[in-house]
Design an enzyme around this catalytic site. Structure first.
Site, mmCIF file in Angstrom:
data_model
loop_
_atom_site.group_PDB
_atom_site.id
_atom_site.type_symbol
_atom_site.label_atom_id
_atom_site.label_comp_id
_atom_site.label_asym_id
_atom_site.label_seq_id
_atom_site.Cartn_x
_atom_site.Cartn_y
_atom_site.Cartn_z
ATOM 1 N N TYR A 1 3.789 -24.672 7.543
ATOM 2 C CA TYR A 1 5.016 -23.202 7.435
ATOM 3 C C TYR A 1 6.177 -23.789 8.239
ATOM 4 C CZ TYR A 1 5.417 -18.866 8.192
ATOM 5 O OH TYR A 1 5.958 -17.585 8.455
ATOM 6 N N ARG B 1 4.245 -19.045 22.393
ATOM 7 C CA ARG B 1 4.813 -17.786 23.635
ATOM 8 C C ARG B 1 4.666 -16.456 22.428
ATOM 9 N NH1 ARG B 1 10.464 -16.615 23.119
ATOM 10 N NH2 ARG B 1 10.395 -15.927 21.483
ATOM 11 N N ARG C 1 -0.927 -11.455 12.019
ATOM 12 C CA ARG C 1 -0.139 -12.429 11.871
ATOM 13 C C ARG C 1 -0.823 -13.387 12.838
ATOM 14 N NH1 ARG C 1 5.349 -10.428 12.273
ATOM 15 N NH2 ARG C 1 5.294 -10.633 13.794
ATOM 16 N N PHE D 1 25.699 -26.169 20.834
ATOM 17 C CA PHE D 1 24.783 -25.254 20.172
ATOM 18 C C PHE D 1 23.397 -25.911 19.522
ATOM 19 C CE2 PHE D 1 23.678 -24.978 15.242
ATOM 20 C CZ PHE D 1 23.625 -23.093 16.017
HETATM 21 MG MG MG Z 1 7.798 -14.191 9.754
#
Ligand code: MG
Length: 413
Positions: free
Chosen positions: A161, A207, A217, A284
């Site tokens: 995922y 977090r 979720r 970055f």
């Molecule tokens: Mg999402």
């Protein structure tokens, strides 16, 4: 005080305030995109300004397109049957210049309502970047669809995922760096790029547990939380606080496994003799990584992750990480500092199987070890106290005669 505790942090905040250049463009659609970027993600909007000009627009659009896709994935009002085809075809829609008025919670309303403006800028990008953005959007949509309404059971599924929502962005960005011509010979295999994304994604998932859980979720895999509680909601229950914190700590340990790859990625990205443009790309990439390790250190063993109020790194700390991340050596120093912070809190009470985890952390610490260490800095409170004591004693010394005479008078009475 305002999230700033040391002199170094104060200096970094001031420097950041004056130094960070604003990306402004006369083209109003482009301006809209950068304003949205700042709204949706402050930290990303700051790091993007470090990039060479050539890459700023493509990466800004890359972020906004995927943010819109994520907003659809997260939309609680949209049923799965309706959501699924939208996620799967979103990559085609981005070329059609249309608004996404009816999607998403209020947080990203402005972006969704005016999404046609993002698409306009997307269409103005060079084909080499559009191809990458489109491919990532297609793959991410497919991945999100695969996990729609599904709980993550195994760590393998958790990794998969995270790959769909972040790992493939790591791959896409690396591809963009190469295609920009600035890093043509970049030799980085996909595994390293993916780890960069996974390390950030897992940090956010750790977090944001409470926030996500309250929106129904859950991204923590059952293979981990199942060792501590029967139902995942029990992690929120104060009755199981000890188990919840142990589970949290194991989640942090899982995230740390990506550190060696992340360091190796940065090593290859920024060899010793580099140009200013290459440094921009390095910064970055590196800044979000050091922010992530600092966040994990704050989360480790912290019951607040399960209570109200989000767990964040202080403003001053974030500013320092932004300003001071100047080389691979410095990244290693920062990693080492926060790993030690985690290691110091590791014991049989806070973590199951502490021995094997401890060995792993030792290994990460060895690979990031540097001669000179990163430090917390000098406390502002201490400096003020010392300044006050100094000022007070100087005044007392200056008026010593008057004071001693007054004292004599008082005692002789
Ligand atoms: Mg999402």
């Amino acid at each position: 005080m305002f999230g700033i505790e040391t002199i170094q942090e104060l200096y970094a905040c001031v420097k950041l305030y004056f130094w960070s250049p604003r990306v402004t463009d006369t083209n109003s659609n482009k301006n809209f995109c950068y304003i949205q970027l700042e709204k949706v993600s402050r930290s990303f909007s700051t790091v993007i300004q470090q990039l060479p000009k050539e890459l700023q627009d493509p990466i800004c659009i890359y972020y906004l397109v995927l943010r819109a896709l994520d907003t659809i994935e997260d939309d609680p009002k949209l049923e799965i049957e309706k959501k699924s085809p939208i996620l799967l075809s979103f990559y085609k829609e981005i070329e059609k210049s249309q608004t996404l008025e009816n999607f998403g919670a209020s947080k990203h309303q402005d972006l969704m309502k005016n999404f046609d403006r993002v698409e306009e800028v997307y269409l103005s990008l060079s084909q080499k970047y559009r191809g990458i953005i489109k491919k990532s959007t297609e793959d991410m949509g497919k991945g999100m669809n695969k996990y729609l309404g599904k709980e993550l059971d195994t760590i393998k599924e958790y990794d998969e995922y995270c790959y769909y929502v972040a790992g493939l962005v790591g791959e896409g960005l690396t591809e963009m760096f190469k295609k920009s011509g600035i890093m043509k010979d970049l030799n980085i295999d996909n595994k390293l790029s993916i780890s960069m994304g996974l390390f950030l994604q897992k940090t956010n998932i750790i977090r944001d547990f409470l926030e996500d859980c309250e929106e129904d979720r859950v991204f923590w895999p059952k293979e981990i939380w199942g060792k501590y509680v029967k139902k995942v909601e029990d992690l929120k229950d104060p009755k199981y606080r000890k188990e919840a914190v142990q589970c949290l700590n194991e989640m942090v340990m899982n995230a740390l496994t990506h550190i060696p790859d992340a360091i190796e990625y940065l090593n290859r990205l920024y060899p010793k003799k580099s140009t200013q443009q290459e440094f921009g790309i390095f910064a970055f990439c590196a800044v979000p990584q050091v922010m992530a390790i600092a966040t994990l250190a704050v989360c480790y063993n912290n019951p607040k992750v399960f209570e109200r109020g989000s767990v964040k790194i202080r403003k001053g700390v974030a500013a320092r990480l932004f300003v001071e991340t100047s080389s691979v050596k410095q990244v290693k120093r920062i990693f080492n500092f926060y790993l030690k912070d985690i290691k110091d809190q590791m014991n049989v009470e806070t973590l199951k199987d502490v021995e094997s985890h401890s060995k792993k952390v030792d290994f990460y610490m060895e690979t990031t070890e540097q001669k000179d260490k990163y430090s917390v800095g000098t406390s502002i409170k201490k400096v003020f106290t010392m300044a006050f004591v100094f000022a007070f004693s100087s005044v007392a010394f200056y008026y010593r005669k008057e004071i001693s005479e007054k004292y004599k008078k008082l005692t002789s009475k």
